[in-house]
Design a protein around this motif. Structure first.
Motif, PDB file in Angstrom:
ATOM      1  N   GLU B 258       0.839  -1.210   0.000  1.00 54.50           N
ATOM      2  CA  GLU B 258       0.000   0.000   0.000  1.00 54.50           C
ATOM      3  C   GLU B 258       0.871   1.255   0.000  1.00 54.50           C
ATOM      4  OE1 GLU B 258      -3.045   0.339  -0.602  1.00 54.50           O
ATOM      5  OE2 GLU B 258      -3.857  -1.678  -0.286  1.00 54.50           O
ATOM      6  N   GLU B 259       1.964   1.202   0.733  1.00 51.39           N
ATOM      7  CA  GLU B 259       2.867   2.365   0.742  1.00 51.39           C
ATOM      8  C   GLU B 259       3.356   2.666  -0.680  1.00 51.39           C
ATOM      9  OE1 GLU B 259       4.960   2.540   5.112  1.00 51.39           O
ATOM     10  OE2 GLU B 259       5.808   1.150   3.671  1.00 51.39           O
ATOM     11  N   ALA B 260       3.721   1.597  -1.395  1.00 45.59           N
ATOM     12  CA  ALA B 260       4.191   1.775  -2.767  1.00 45.59           C
ATOM     13  C   ALA B 260       3.052   2.299  -3.651  1.00 45.59           C
ATOM     14  CB  ALA B 260       4.732   0.459  -3.309  1.00 45.59           C
ATOM     15  N   GLU B 261       1.879   1.702  -3.430  1.00 47.29           N
ATOM     16  CA  GLU B 261       0.695   2.051  -4.224  1.00 47.29           C
ATOM     17  C   GLU B 261       0.350   3.540  -4.128  1.00 47.29           C
ATOM     18  OE1 GLU B 261      -2.587   0.212  -6.472  1.00 47.29           O
ATOM     19  OE2 GLU B 261      -0.767  -0.664  -5.655  1.00 47.29           O
ATOM     20  N   VAL B 262       0.403   4.062  -2.904  1.00 48.30           N
ATOM     21  CA  VAL B 262       0.026   5.471  -2.727  1.00 48.30           C
ATOM     22  C   VAL B 262       1.214   6.406  -2.928  1.00 48.30           C
ATOM     23  CG1 VAL B 262      -1.833   4.845  -1.123  1.00 48.30           C
ATOM     24  CG2 VAL B 262       0.403   5.542  -0.213  1.00 48.30           C
ATOM     25  N   GLY B 263       2.375   5.846  -3.239  1.00 44.80           N
ATOM     26  CA  GLY B 263       3.536   6.689  -3.496  1.00 44.80           C
ATOM     27  C   GLY B 263       4.058   7.387  -2.265  1.00 44.80           C
ATOM     28  N   ARG B 264       4.008   6.667  -1.144  1.00 50.41           N
ATOM     29  CA  ARG B 264       4.479   7.269   0.108  1.00 50.41           C
ATOM     30  C   ARG B 264       5.948   7.644  -0.005  1.00 50.41           C
ATOM     31  NH1 ARG B 264       3.000   6.774   5.812  1.00 50.41           N
ATOM     32  NH2 ARG B 264       4.843   7.121   7.108  1.00 50.41           N
ATOM     33  N   THR B 265       6.272   8.841   0.488  1.00 49.17           N
ATOM     34  CA  THR B 265       7.673   9.254   0.529  1.00 49.17           C
ATOM     35  C   THR B 265       8.058   9.485   1.982  1.00 49.17           C
ATOM     36  OG1 THR B 265       6.986  11.535   0.266  1.00 49.17           O
ATOM     37  CG2 THR B 265       7.633  10.364  -1.726  1.00 49.17           C
ATOM     38  N   GLY B 266       9.301   9.609   2.249  1.00 45.19           N
ATOM     39  CA  GLY B 266       9.762   9.847   3.620  1.00 45.19           C
ATOM     40  C   GLY B 266       9.830   8.546   4.402  1.00 45.19           C
ATOM     41  N   ASP B 267       9.746   8.665   5.736  1.00 41.35           N
ATOM     42  CA  ASP B 267       9.904   7.489   6.586  1.00 41.35           C
ATOM     43  C   ASP B 267       8.806   6.458   6.307  1.00 41.35           C
ATOM     44  OD1 ASP B 267      12.124   8.400   8.321  1.00 41.35           O
ATOM     45  OD2 ASP B 267      10.683   9.947   8.899  1.00 41.35           O
ATOM     46  N   PRO B 268       9.178   5.169   6.212  1.00 33.96           N
ATOM     47  CA  PRO B 268       8.139   4.139   6.091  1.00 33.96           C
ATOM     48  C   PRO B 268       7.365   4.028   7.399  1.00 33.96           C
ATOM     49  CG  PRO B 268      10.314   3.130   6.268  1.00 33.96           C
ATOM     50  CD  PRO B 268      10.530   4.605   6.198  1.00 33.96           C
ATOM     51  N   LEU B 269       6.168   3.462   7.318  1.00 33.85           N
ATOM     52  CA  LEU B 269       5.345   3.272   8.513  1.00 33.85           C
ATOM     53  C   LEU B 269       6.067   2.399   9.529  1.00 33.85           C
ATOM     54  CD1 LEU B 269       1.864   2.550   6.929  1.00 33.85           C
ATOM     55  CD2 LEU B 269       2.304   4.303   8.665  1.00 33.85           C
ATOM     56  N   HIS B 270       5.963   2.775  10.781  1.00 30.73           N
ATOM     57  CA  HIS B 270       6.331   1.860  11.859  1.00 30.73           C
ATOM     58  C   HIS B 270       5.117   0.973  12.106  1.00 30.73           C
ATOM     59  CE1 HIS B 270       9.636   4.657  12.599  1.00 30.73           C
ATOM     60  NE2 HIS B 270      10.183   3.699  13.327  1.00 30.73           N
ATOM     61  N   VAL B 271       5.322  -0.337  12.020  1.00 27.55           N
ATOM     62  CA  VAL B 271       4.191  -1.267  12.122  1.00 27.55           C
ATOM     63  C   VAL B 271       4.268  -1.997  13.461  1.00 27.55           C
ATOM     64  CG1 VAL B 271       2.972  -3.170  11.035  1.00 27.55           C
ATOM     65  CG2 VAL B 271       4.271  -1.549   9.625  1.00 27.55           C
ATOM     66  N   LEU B 272       3.244  -1.807  14.280  1.00 28.26           N
ATOM     67  CA  LEU B 272       3.197  -2.452  15.591  1.00 28.26           C
ATOM     68  C   LEU B 272       2.062  -3.469  15.630  1.00 28.26           C
ATOM     69  CD1 LEU B 272       5.065  -0.059  16.311  1.00 28.26           C
ATOM     70  CD2 LEU B 272       3.806   0.179  18.452  1.00 28.26           C
ATOM     71  N   GLY B 273       2.362  -4.660  16.147  1.00 30.50           N
ATOM     72  CA  GLY B 273       1.327  -5.695  16.236  1.00 30.50           C
ATOM     73  C   GLY B 273       0.533  -5.563  17.532  1.00 30.50           C
ATOM     74  N   ASP B 274      -0.788  -5.662  17.418  1.00 26.57           N
ATOM     75  CA  ASP B 274      -1.649  -5.636  18.607  1.00 26.57           C
ATOM     76  C   ASP B 274      -1.789  -7.037  19.174  1.00 26.57           C
ATOM     77  OD1 ASP B 274      -2.101  -2.930  18.384  1.00 26.57           O
ATOM     78  OD2 ASP B 274      -4.289  -3.110  18.568  1.00 26.57           O
ATOM     79  N   LEU B 275      -1.775  -7.134  20.488  1.00 24.90           N
ATOM     80  CA  LEU B 275      -1.905  -8.429  21.160  1.00 24.90           C
ATOM     81  C   LEU B 275      -2.660  -8.201  22.462  1.00 24.90           C
ATOM     82  CD1 LEU B 275      -0.840 -11.364  20.799  1.00 24.90           C
ATOM     83  CD2 LEU B 275       1.108 -10.728  22.234  1.00 24.90           C
ATOM     84  N   LEU B 276      -3.759  -8.946  22.637  1.00 27.85           N
ATOM     85  CA  LEU B 276      -4.490  -8.876  23.900  1.00 27.85           C
ATOM     86  C   LEU B 276      -3.858  -9.893  24.837  1.00 27.85           C
ATOM     87  CD1 LEU B 276      -8.365  -8.672  24.214  1.00 27.85           C
ATOM     88  CD2 LEU B 276      -6.922  -9.714  25.971  1.00 27.85           C
ATOM     89  N   VAL B 277      -3.442  -9.453  26.012  1.00 28.21           N
ATOM     90  CA  VAL B 277      -2.681 -10.368  26.867  1.00 28.21           C
ATOM     91  C   VAL B 277      -3.367 -10.663  28.197  1.00 28.21           C
ATOM     92  CG1 VAL B 277      -0.436  -9.800  25.868  1.00 28.21           C
ATOM     93  CG2 VAL B 277      -1.302  -8.426  27.771  1.00 28.21           C
ATOM     94  N   VAL B 278      -3.351 -11.960  28.530  1.00 33.00           N
ATOM     95  CA  VAL B 278      -3.788 -12.446  29.844  1.00 33.00           C
ATOM     96  C   VAL B 278      -2.570 -13.125  30.434  1.00 33.00           C
ATOM     97  CG1 VAL B 278      -5.501 -13.819  31.087  1.00 33.00           C
ATOM     98  CG2 VAL B 278      -6.045 -12.919  28.804  1.00 33.00           C
TER      99      VAL B 278
END
Lengths: 473, 383
Positions: B258-278
């Motif tokens: 998607e970043e490539a698709e929209v032609g994002r420039t500058g820093d790439p997204l920081h991707v964080l995974g969500d986790l529900l924890v018990v």
């Protein structure tokens, strides 16, 4: 009988020429440290509340951004909420426009502010005056002028219905029994457990058609304190019917008494007592160790407030035309102002400034200025200072304390909203030198007695009747 | 490279029965102290940021569940002055709010925290939330339209943040000018849902651009993040509205596409995974705790994010594997804040540090700084 008590509010210096930015003592108008200093000074002095005005668009004159005054400010409710973290008692009042906001959002924010300040929130309800401001918002300038008060009234009534939609003490959070709310039906509408209708509302009016559940349980004050500003007939009626405090410009004894009597007399027909609405004129002050020193200080402040460029800008607001070739140290222009048919039509040279509406008859204002200048041999700048730069209280701390007390004891007001001209330290001297004298007179608290702003202002608790539906088991 | 760790705060926790747990302080849910203590706990654990969930509509009508919600931005503002390093990221619903107001509110949060503000944008997908505003027909909306509006909302926020150049305030006594108006800029944004003229009323905030984030499960949301966000929360091993979201590698691939698709420039997204924890001392104890919570609520926990019942080491293993797959870190959703948040801050964070995956002290004091993002140039400034 106990002496009538004075109520004081501290207005953070605003984005207008009252605020002097050229003084070496003038600090940041945007950093949090300035707001913290100002709020803590007012709290140290046991003021009733802190007041912050609202900005929704930078002012313009002659088609360009007006660059002579302090400009740039934070979102006011946001700053008030942050100030709740560094103060314990003082009320936190902010202006929120009724035209460019939705009632659910505004009511939720003020209820949150009230919760997270322990009952210190207040809302100054204002209407917008022009389409110019609307250019920053979804609605644009859609609202006809004659609907603005209607919308404000409906906005306030709706917000109050939302605040009333949760019964008092509804949250019990009883882990053992599993009851979070006091009330609940036995019908298992959601599949498991009893269901609740807390906060349920449906409102249909000229401006709004909304329904659902208000998400915030009743806040400590129930309803935050409501403030209204404005001297018009409509404004006075609105305040008498639904405000807890009214801001006015009538900081002169006789005019103040007249306004006071007029507004207080309107309360009875809405079933309210005279003490249910506090009348608070805006006031500036300049102090000195002697009367003559104070007068000289005031003169210097006036010259700081109305520099040559500001004098021309003020004249342009009356003349409604470019006056950049006029000498501020020369006489008042001999030609007449350009008259705009309607300031709201967007044709006026000055945009985003409420005071422009004061010049209903610019030709008469210009004549008045010219006559004053000729009579007393004053330059244009000196005339502007005379007309716009007057300070409410000038004198020794004792003289200022005496005057404030006289105003309140003679029913010209219930207190004042004080605006210093220096950010953030302008209130310090008042706190240190004037407040103790008011306290000596027995007219002003030496300690906060209550915890909520309603208590500081001596207002009755909010009604606890639940307007919307609450389902009983 | 070390992990970024965030905690998602939502009332007493992400399990609906969490309010009944020991130490939950459910009766204090609407007090400042409740929120201040949670964020201070997260800050003591050296976390990058906390997010504050928000919605105008309430989650359920059940009188035996915690009810009520405060404005998330104001919660963050109340916490701001009494914390010093952690990033504060309130949720904002783009569908029902004014971008002008949100921009100045987030800028104000950035001033109050001297550079620790972020915002998480959310679109409204519930009919009852529309009815609270009464301005738009729920049935007339398309998902694409809502996300396009959210992208516009972000764009307006960002342009307004830049609309005052850093040195616009000049205080030039000689000419009487407080600002140099050549350094104030109209933003002149025009879109399907709003037009905004600008400039902002608030000068450029300390970070220049506060951090923008979004939670995404589907392509249209990855695209939104790619267009306007700095940070995206994703749900590896979770379930979105369109079904399973895929594993960390698959999601990351989609994000980069998607970043490539929209032609994002500058820093790439920081991707964080969500986790529900018990979390508990053993996996069995954690499973028993979840079972007990489910029984109390009378319903099995549902979550869009993967739910992990286990030990701190189990979570660290998952985070390490996500890290190996290219994720920048994780946003943890504590099932019971009173129980699971201290496990995160006092046990998980040190465990990750032992593995060389997490900081042992803050080395920056802005939220952008925690992510190694420089203070950006102003888009309107002439070089």
């Amino acid at each position: 009988m106990a002496k009538k008590q004075i109520h004081l509010a501290a207005h953070f210096p605003g984005v207008n020429n009252t605020t002097v930015w050229s003084d070496p003592a003038s600090g940041s108008h945007i950093e949090f440290a300035s707001f913290r200093h100002f709020a803590q000074t007012a709290e140290r002095a046991k003021f009733d509340f802190l007041f912050l005005a609202e900005g929704l668009r930078l002012r313009e004159q002659g088609g360009r951004i007006y660059d002579l005054d302090v400009m740039g400010r934070p979102d006011n409710v946001a700053i008030l909420q942050a100030l709740a973290a560094v103060t314990d008692h003082i009320g936190l009042a902010g202006t929120v426009n009724s035209t460019f906001n939705e009632p659910l959002d505004v009511a939720r924010k003020l209820a949150t502010l009230d919760h997270l300040s322990g009952g210190r929130a207040a809302w100054n309800v204002v209407t917008s005056w022009d389409e110019f401001t609307g250019e920053n918002f979804r609605r644009g300038g859609y609202l006809p002028k004659d609907k603005r008060y209607l919308r404000a009234q409906e906005m306030l009534a709706t917000a109050q219905a939302l605040w009333d939609s949760w019964p008092a003490d509804e949250v019990v959070a009883d882990a053992a029994s599993g009851r979070f709310l006091r009330h609940g039906s036995d019908t298992e509408r959601s599949g498991a457990g009893p269901s609740t209708d807390a906060g349920r509302f449906a409102i249909r009016s000229d401006q709004f058609d909304i329904s659902g559940r208000f998400p915030v349980p009743r806040s400590p004050q129930g309803r935050p304190v409501i403030i209204q500003a404005g001297d018009s007939e409509e404004g006075r009626e609105f305040a008498a019917s639904s405000a807890d405090a009214i801001f006015t410009r009538h900081a002169e004894l006789e005019a103040g008494q007249e306004f006071y009597a007029d507004v207080k007399a309107r309360l009875a027909k809405f079933g309210r007592r005279p003490e249910d609405l506090k009348i608070l004129p805006a006031a500036t002050f300049v102090l000195g160790d002697t009367e003559s020193e104070a007068a000289e200080n005031a003169r210097q402040v006036q010259y700081q407030q109305v520099g040559p460029a500001t004098a021309i800008a003020f004249a342009e607001q009356v003349w409604n035309r470019d006056l950049s070739d006029v000498d501020p140290d020369g006489p008042v222009p001999s030609f007449d102002p350009k008259t705009a048919d309607d300031v709201d039509s967007g044709s006026h040279i000055s945009k985003g400034r409420a005071s422009v509406r004061m010049y209903k008859d610019p030709v008469a204002v210009a004549n008045e200025w010219r006559e004053l200048g000729e009579r007393e041999g004053l330059s244009l700048r000196e005339v502007v200072i005379r007309k716009n730069g007057r300070h409410t209280f000038v004198g020794t701390p004792q003289r200022v304390a005496d005057t404030i007390d006289e105003f309140v004891q003679s029913d010209a007001s219930d207190g004042f909203v004080l605006i210093p001209h220096i950010t953030p330290g302008g209130m310090d001297v008042f706190a240190d030198q004037v407040v103790p004298l008011l306290q000596e007179k027995g007219s002003f608290r030496t300690e906060y007695e209550g915890t909520t702003l309603r208590e500081h202002l001596g207002l009755q608790p909010s009604p606890t009747t639940v307007a919307a539906v609450s389902v009983e088991a | 490279m070390s992990l970024h760790l965030a905690v998602a705060l939502d009332g007493t926790g992400w399990h609906p029965a969490s309010w009944r747990e020991p130490g939950a302080r459910a009766d204090e849910l609407f007090t400042a102290g409740f929120w201040v203590d949670q964020v201070r706990e997260a800050e003591a654990g050296l976390l990058d940021l906390v997010t504050f969930e928000d919605s105008f509509a309430l989650d359920s009508d059940r009188a035996d569940r915690a009810q009520g919600r405060l404005d998330a931005q104001l919660v963050a503002l109340r916490v701001g002055p009494v914390t010093s390093r952690i990033g504060l990221v309130p949720t904002v619903v783009t569908t029902h709010t004014e971008p002008f107001h949100v921009s100045t509110e987030i800028a104000t949060l950035d001033y109050v925290t001297t550079g620790r503000a972020g915002v998480r944008v959310r679109v409204s997908s519930r009919e009852d939330e529309y009815a609270l505003f009464g301005r738009r027909e729920y049935g007339n909306e398309t998902r694409e339209g809502l996300f396009d509006e959210a992208a516009d909302h972000i764009e307006v926020q960002r342009r307004l943040w830049d609309s005052w150049e850093d040195d616009a305030e000049i205080r030039d006594a000689a000419t009487g000018r407080f600002v140099d108006r050549e350094k104030l800029h109209y933003i002149d944004f025009s879109g399907d849902h709003f037009s905004v003229r600008g400039p902002s009323i608030t000068p450029r905030p300390p970070q220049g651009q506060p951090l923008v984030s979004a939670l995404a499960h589907v392509d249209v949301a990855y695209r939104l993040a790619a267009r306007g966000a700095d940070l995206v929360f994703v749900t590896p091993g979770g379930v979105g509205r369109d079904g399973p979201t895929g594993d960390a590698e698959a999601i990351l691939r989609r994000v980069r596409e998607e970043e490539a698709e929209v032609g994002r420039t500058g820093d790439p997204l920081h991707v964080l995974g969500d986790l529900l924890v018990v979390l508990d001392d053993s996996a069995d104890a954690a499973r028993e705790r979840l079972a007990r919570l489910d029984e109390t609520d009378g319903r099995e926990l549902r979550s869009d994010a993967r739910t992990l019942t286990g030990t701190v080491a189990d979570v660290a293993d998952v985070l390490e594997s996500w890290h190996g797959a290219g994720l920048a870190g994780a946003r943890l959703r504590p099932a019971v804040t009173a129980h699971d948040l201290p496990r995160i801050t006092r046990e998980l964070a040190p465990e990750l540090a032992r593995r060389g995956l997490f900081r042992t002290a803050y080395d920056a004091d802005t939220l952008r700084g925690h992510f190694g993002l420089a203070r950006p140039a102003d888009r309107y400034a002439r070089a």
